[in-house]
Design a protein around this motif. Structure first.
Motif, PDB file in Angstrom:
ATOM      1  N   ASP A  82       1.825  -4.294   4.603  1.00 24.55           N
ATOM      2  CA  ASP A  82       0.960  -4.607   5.637  1.00 24.55           C
ATOM      3  C   ASP A  82      -0.025  -5.378   5.681  1.00 24.55           C
ATOM      4  O   ASP A  82       0.027  -6.319   4.524  1.00 24.55           O
ATOM      5  CB  ASP A  82       0.247  -3.052   5.862  1.00 24.55           C
ATOM      6  N   ALA A  95      -5.295  -1.823   9.517  1.00 19.70           N
ATOM      7  CA  ALA A  95      -3.887  -2.104   9.309  1.00 19.70           C
ATOM      8  C   ALA A  95      -3.459  -2.565  10.694  1.00 19.70           C
ATOM      9  O   ALA A  95      -3.583  -2.329  11.714  1.00 19.70           O
ATOM     10  CB  ALA A  95      -3.195  -0.916   8.758  1.00 19.70           C
ATOM     11  N   TYR A 111      -4.354   4.294   4.332  1.00 18.78           N
ATOM     12  CA  TYR A 111      -3.979   3.851   2.902  1.00 18.78           C
ATOM     13  C   TYR A 111      -4.839   4.817   1.808  1.00 18.78           C
ATOM     14  O   TYR A 111      -5.938   4.694   1.814  1.00 18.78           O
ATOM     15  CB  TYR A 111      -4.039   2.678   2.812  1.00 18.78           C
ATOM     16  N   ARG A 148       4.392   0.914   1.602  1.00 20.17           N
ATOM     17  CA  ARG A 148       4.897  -0.088   2.566  1.00 20.17           C
ATOM     18  C   ARG A 148       4.089  -1.395   2.438  1.00 20.17           C
ATOM     19  O   ARG A 148       2.970  -1.505   1.930  1.00 20.17           O
ATOM     20  CB  ARG A 148       4.800   0.469   3.916  1.00 20.17           C
ATOM     21  N   GLY A 173       0.819  -1.223  -0.170  1.00 23.28           N
ATOM     22  CA  GLY A 173       0.049  -0.123  -0.007  1.00 23.28           C
ATOM     23  C   GLY A 173       0.707   1.289  -0.022  1.00 23.28           C
ATOM     24  O   GLY A 173       2.111   1.170   0.236  1.00 23.28           O
ATOM     25  N   VAL A 174       0.189   2.374  -0.495  1.00 26.09           N
ATOM     26  CA  VAL A 174       0.905   3.507  -0.255  1.00 26.09           C
ATOM     27  C   VAL A 174      -0.113   4.489   0.609  1.00 26.09           C
ATOM     28  O   VAL A 174      -1.343   4.928   0.296  1.00 26.09           O
ATOM     29  CB  VAL A 174       0.862   4.349  -1.710  1.00 26.09           C
ATOM     30  N   GLY A 175       0.412   5.164   1.652  1.00 24.52           N
ATOM     31  CA  GLY A 175      -0.308   5.836   2.531  1.00 24.52           C
ATOM     32  C   GLY A 175      -0.649   7.323   2.159  1.00 24.52           C
ATOM     33  O   GLY A 175      -0.123   7.550   1.106  1.00 24.52           O
ATOM     34  N   THR A 176      -1.487   7.904   2.790  1.00 25.60           N
ATOM     35  CA  THR A 176      -1.633   9.339   2.486  1.00 25.60           C
ATOM     36  C   THR A 176      -0.452  10.330   2.894  1.00 25.60           C
ATOM     37  O   THR A 176      -0.202  11.337   2.337  1.00 25.60           O
ATOM     38  CB  THR A 176      -2.806  10.001   3.604  1.00 25.60           C
ATOM     39  N   SER A 194       0.793  -0.133  10.179  1.00 22.96           N
ATOM     40  CA  SER A 194       0.972   1.418   9.996  1.00 22.96           C
ATOM     41  C   SER A 194      -0.315   2.183  10.584  1.00 22.96           C
ATOM     42  O   SER A 194      -1.569   1.691  10.634  1.00 22.96           O
ATOM     43  CB  SER A 194       0.740   1.643   8.402  1.00 22.96           C
ATOM     44  N   ALA A 236      -4.216   0.216  -1.826  1.00 16.13           N
ATOM     45  CA  ALA A 236      -3.586  -0.908  -1.409  1.00 16.13           C
ATOM     46  C   ALA A 236      -4.036  -2.024  -2.213  1.00 16.13           C
ATOM     47  O   ALA A 236      -5.364  -1.790  -2.760  1.00 16.13           O
ATOM     48  CB  ALA A 236      -4.190  -1.200   0.210  1.00 16.13           C
TER      49      ALA A 236
END
Length: 412
Positions: A172, A289, A296, A170, A162-165, A292, A299
């Motif tokens: 997860d 999650a 996200y 990362r 996933g890529v977070g805000t 984290s 994801a």
């Protein structure tokens, strides 16, 4: 590249740079050799580069197509490519063009066939969780219901890239948390827009599912995909917070935005039978999650193969195949999107362990495996082009429709 203890030199994946980068036109997929040439490390847009190279592996030479994505560039982002609903499929090129992506690869493993339950249709829905534009699309099917190669020990279907805000990539694990509030008490929600529900559970289907039949959701068990379909099922339709109809078997068809369909099997079905038309029902759901604390934005499911710079234990070191993978480096500021070529001379591919070795050699601290074989595909679009170009040869000779993928977008 680090050598795994006990592996022979022939079993290691050794990188060889290829200076001529192949370009494959979508109209010339079957049997074609890559045409055209470009210097190594060709820039697609600022922050996104493409190159290809060869790997000497145990079963032969594999050709790697690699996209390097700089998430630190404010004009670049990645997101989920999908056809607009969970239970639907389209080719990666069509998904990328429809979304305006400058590049992309295929994504999660999916419900590709249903030969084990005659009369039940395959939904095409992906195995793992999915998040698009910060919105939850679906949760993971039980581990025994998944499609794809054996998972590494200690992993399951809830694994995501996933890529977070915060714009950091990362690995997860996303688990479904939810409930069904009724006049007779609260039921746990164990499924969301997924082609297989846990035994004895209640799952929810929303407009994000699409029009595919929900019949497959009650087939198989948590440990055996081929187990018979349950004969103890019930379905309740909730509109604007009230029960409006019920059925003894799961149905199909498009679900309106103001409607949730609850499907129960075994004990879940018995609980749903207690509801009556007009009853107030409140359904809540979220993906939680494991590691984290950052929400996200995107994801996708698959399974991890590298953590903290080391390959996971138990990775397959025997079966070579055409594969798609993602590497995370520079603290999540950079993504490596990797797709192998499926042309006949490269089709031997890599083992999962060799794939992990390649990602590590490229500097990835974490690695994630996506669907492979005939699904493996990479596309890119040059600045002056209106449509993407398929960069690798799909191993089936043509693009395979898939449920989702990773899209690369540029605002510059």
């Amino acid at each position: 590249m680090a050598r795994r203890n006990g592996r022979s030199a022939a079993g290691r994946a050794v990188l060889t740079t290829v200076t001529a980068l192949g370009v494959l036109a979508g109209a010339a997929l079957a049997g074609a050799a890559p045409a055209g040439a470009a210097p190594a490390g060709r820039r697609i847009v600022p922050g996104v580069t493409y190159r290809q190279f060869d790997v000497d592996a145990a079963k032969g030479t594999a050709r790697v197509h690699l996209l390097t994505v700089d998430l630190g560039n404010p004009h670049v982002r990645v997101g989920l490519l999908y056809p607009g609903t969970v239970a639907a499929r389209a080719t990666v090129s069509r998904l990328a063009d429809s979304a305006g992506a400058v590049a992309g690869v295929n994504g999660d493993f999916f419900h590709i066939t249903e030969s084990q339950h005659p009369g039940v249709e395959a939904t095409g829905a992906p195995v793992g969780p999915a998040v698009a534009d910060g919105q939850v699309l679906k949760a993971a099917v039980p581990k025994g219901q998944r499609f794809g190669p054996a998972l590494p020990p200690g992993t399951d279907t809830r694994e995501v890239l996933g890529v977070g805000t915060d714009r950091r990539a990362r690995l997860d694990r996303l688990s479904l948390t939810g409930s069904v509030g009724t006049p007779r008490g609260t039921l746990p929600l164990k499924g969301l827009n997924q082609y297989a529900l846990p035994v004895n559970s209640v799952g929810a289907f929303t407009s994000r599912w699409g029009g595919a039949s929900r019949e497959r959701a009650v087939c198989g068990t948590d440990t055996q995909r081929s187990a018979p379909c349950s004969e103890d099922t019930y379905e309740v339709t909730v509109r604007d917070g009230r029960v409006v109809s019920a059925s003894g078997t799961p149905g199909g068809g498009t679900i309106p935005a103001d409607t949730t369909v609850l499907v129960g099997r075994e004990e879940g079905a018995r609980k749903l039978r207690e509801l009556s038309a007009g009853d107030a029902v409140r359904v809540t759901h979220a993906l939680t999650a494991a590691s984290s604390q950052v929400p996200y934005a995107f994801a996708i499911g698959g399974f991890p193969i590298v953590r903290d710079g080391a390959p996971l234990s138990g990775l397959d070191d025997e079966t070579s195949a055409v594969r798609t993978a993602v590497g995370v480096k520079d603290g999540g500021r950079q993504l490596l999107l990797l797709a192998l070529d499926g042309a006949a001379e490269y089709r031997s591919g890599l083992t999962v362990h060799e794939e992990a070795d390649v990602l590590r050699s490229l500097g990835a601290s974490d690695g994630f495996n996506l669907d492979g074989g005939g699904s493996t595909e990479m596309v890119t679009r040059d600045a002056d082009d209106r449509a993407v170009t398929v960069r690798n040869h799909p191993s089936g000779g043509a693009e395979r429709p898939v449920p989702n993928g990773i899209g690369v977008f540029s605002a510059g």
